[in-house]
Design an enzyme around this catalytic site. Structure first.
Site, mmCIF file in Angstrom:
data_model
loop_
_atom_site.group_PDB
_atom_site.id
_atom_site.type_symbol
_atom_site.label_atom_id
_atom_site.label_comp_id
_atom_site.label_asym_id
_atom_site.label_seq_id
_atom_site.Cartn_x
_atom_site.Cartn_y
_atom_site.Cartn_z
ATOM 1 N N ASP A 62 51.354 19.732 72.326
ATOM 2 C CA ASP A 62 52.768 19.598 72.468
ATOM 3 C C ASP A 62 53.322 20.241 73.740
ATOM 4 O O ASP A 62 54.500 20.300 74.338
ATOM 5 C CB ASP A 62 53.742 19.671 71.348
ATOM 6 C CG ASP A 62 53.853 21.235 70.612
ATOM 7 O OD1 ASP A 62 52.920 21.940 71.302
ATOM 8 O OD2 ASP A 62 54.524 21.344 69.809
ATOM 9 N N SER A 63 52.257 21.162 74.133
ATOM 10 C CA SER A 63 52.705 21.606 75.554
ATOM 11 C C SER A 63 52.775 20.473 76.473
ATOM 12 O O SER A 63 53.529 20.682 77.666
ATOM 13 C CB SER A 63 51.387 22.355 76.167
ATOM 14 O OG SER A 63 50.191 21.864 75.868
ATOM 15 N N ASP A 101 48.533 17.688 68.122
ATOM 16 C CA ASP A 101 49.854 18.564 67.871
ATOM 17 C C ASP A 101 50.812 17.508 67.190
ATOM 18 O O ASP A 101 51.296 16.621 67.661
ATOM 19 C CB ASP A 101 50.514 19.126 68.800
ATOM 20 C CG ASP A 101 50.220 20.655 68.888
ATOM 21 O OD1 ASP A 101 49.873 21.208 67.853
ATOM 22 O OD2 ASP A 101 50.486 21.327 70.132
ATOM 23 N N LYS A 131 47.168 19.510 64.404
ATOM 24 C CA LYS A 131 47.397 20.752 64.116
ATOM 25 C C LYS A 131 49.167 20.970 63.955
ATOM 26 O O LYS A 131 49.960 20.319 64.464
ATOM 27 C CB LYS A 131 47.158 21.410 65.849
ATOM 28 C CG LYS A 131 47.445 23.142 65.670
ATOM 29 C CD LYS A 131 47.171 23.678 67.043
ATOM 30 C CE LYS A 131 47.883 23.541 68.206
ATOM 31 N NZ LYS A 131 49.321 23.857 68.148
ATOM 32 N N GLU A 133 52.357 24.108 63.203
ATOM 33 C CA GLU A 133 52.683 25.440 63.389
ATOM 34 C C GLU A 133 53.463 25.952 62.098
ATOM 35 O O GLU A 133 54.181 25.299 61.581
ATOM 36 C CB GLU A 133 53.624 25.520 64.428
ATOM 37 C CG GLU A 133 52.965 25.298 65.748
ATOM 38 C CD GLU A 133 53.930 25.389 66.927
ATOM 39 O OE1 GLU A 133 55.087 26.026 66.717
ATOM 40 O OE2 GLU A 133 53.549 25.054 68.140
ATOM 41 N N GLU A 199 47.802 32.758 68.497
ATOM 42 C CA GLU A 199 48.503 32.774 69.699
ATOM 43 C C GLU A 199 49.514 34.166 69.997
ATOM 44 O O GLU A 199 50.323 34.498 69.101
ATOM 45 C CB GLU A 199 49.532 31.463 70.200
ATOM 46 C CG GLU A 199 50.184 31.644 71.478
ATOM 47 C CD GLU A 199 50.735 30.283 71.827
ATOM 48 O OE1 GLU A 199 50.491 29.205 71.183
ATOM 49 O OE2 GLU A 199 51.685 30.336 72.975
HETATM 50 O O1 KIV Z 1 50.449 22.807 72.680
HETATM 51 C C1 KIV Z 1 49.618 23.618 73.200
HETATM 52 O O2 KIV Z 1 48.959 23.381 74.163
HETATM 53 C C2 KIV Z 1 49.077 24.562 72.021
HETATM 54 C C3 KIV Z 1 48.118 25.647 72.648
HETATM 55 C C4 KIV Z 1 48.742 26.425 73.779
HETATM 56 C C5 KIV Z 1 47.288 26.181 71.693
HETATM 57 O O3 KIV Z 1 49.569 24.716 71.104
#
Ligand code: KIV
Length: 282
Positions: A62-63, A101, A131, A133, A199
């Site tokens: 989600d980056s 994510d 993934k 959180e 992280e």
């Molecule tokens: O969203 C992302 O890129 C991440 C990584 C930095 C682990 O969660």
């Protein structure tokens, strides 16, 4: 008659040449003490480069909120923003395990919501795992996803979707918070998470969690003792602007390379050097 040959369990990289890497490969790699890299990707072209470079796990993070969509945090990105990027990454690759994510607000409200969202990433975009959180507060979701056959990667420490509660992007798990993080990690492993991203946590804590868990840990700003490492590819390759956190290495200066290329091309267009006869069709 020859005895049937027992199939050997391929190593993480060996297997990636014949078939997709699976979460089982990651587990076996932990048992062998083999480290591996995970990198982000958001489009087919870069995903294919990373796949061909034998990166076994690709995260559609989600980056993307920041590096693709230009937001200043991961909060605004939606499922509809991330689905097409995940689809492109899955299409661009043949070997890597694709992790999607789940964005903020798409799994926190309960098991049904988490199942709906994760299923969309697997069915509509071709992801192989998701993934999420958080620790104990999202255990019911993780347990239900695993029961439904969806591999889950947890994410503890600095969890950017909670930046407003954490009060900024800062190191997590110092002092007593380290014990809480350890309990969260153990709980995620117990309900069937396949791996956990750690992280921005102290290296000693990440080492302790890694040694205590049966599943792989994936570090980012968590020192050198996790089972795997993850980075945002634009950070690794020097595309992102401004000062970077201390764990971000610059393996290339792609910002300078791209700036040179477009500046030179622009000058050639202006003075008529481009296109030359060699670029024209007769
Ligand atoms: O969203 C992302 O890129 C991440 C990584 C930095 C682990 O969660």
């Amino acid at each position: 008659m020859n005895e049937p040959v027992e199939p050997t369990v391929p190593t993480l990289y060996g297997s990636s040449r014949q078939r997709r890497v699976t979460v089982r490969d990651l587990q076996l790699a932990k048992e062998r003490g083999e480290r591996w890299p995970m990198i982000t990707a958001y489009d087919a072209v870069t995903a294919r480069i990373f796949d061909q470079a034998d990166i076994p796990v690709i995260l559609v993070g989600d980056s993307a909120a920041m590096v693709v969509y230009g937001y200043d945090s991961t909060i605004p990105i939606t499922v509809d923003d991330l689905l097409p990027l995940t689809r492109a990454v899955a299409r661009g690759t043949q070997h890597a395990l694709i992790v999607a994510d789940l964005p903020f607000g798409s799994y926190q409200s309960g098991v049904a919501q988490a199942l709906d969202t994760a299923s969309r990433f697997l069915k509509q975009a071709g992801a192989h795992a998701v993934k999420v959180e958080g620790g104990q507060r999202i255990l019911p979701q993780v347990e239900a996803l695993v029961a439904a056959g969806i591999p889950v990667i947890g994410h503890l420490g600095l969890t950017p979707q909670s930046v407003n509660v954490l009060g900024g992007y800062r190191v997590q798990g110092r002092g007593e918070a380290g014990e809480q993080l350890m309990q969260d990690a153990k709980a995620l492993a117990q309900v069937g998470a396949s791996a956990i991203v750690l992280e921005c946590v102290p290296a000693a804590l990440a080492a302790k969690v890694t040694a205590s868990l049966p599943i792989p840990t994936i570090g980012i700003g968590a020192g050198g003792d996790t089972d795997a490492q993850v980075l945002v590819w634009q950070d690794l390759c020097g595309l992102t602007e401004g000062p970077a956190p201390k764990f971000v290495p610059r393996y290339a200066d792609m910002r300078a390379v791209i700036t040179d290329a477009v500046t030179n091309w622009s000058a050639d267009v202006r003075d008529g050097t481009y296109p030359g006869p060699e670029h024209a069709y007769n």
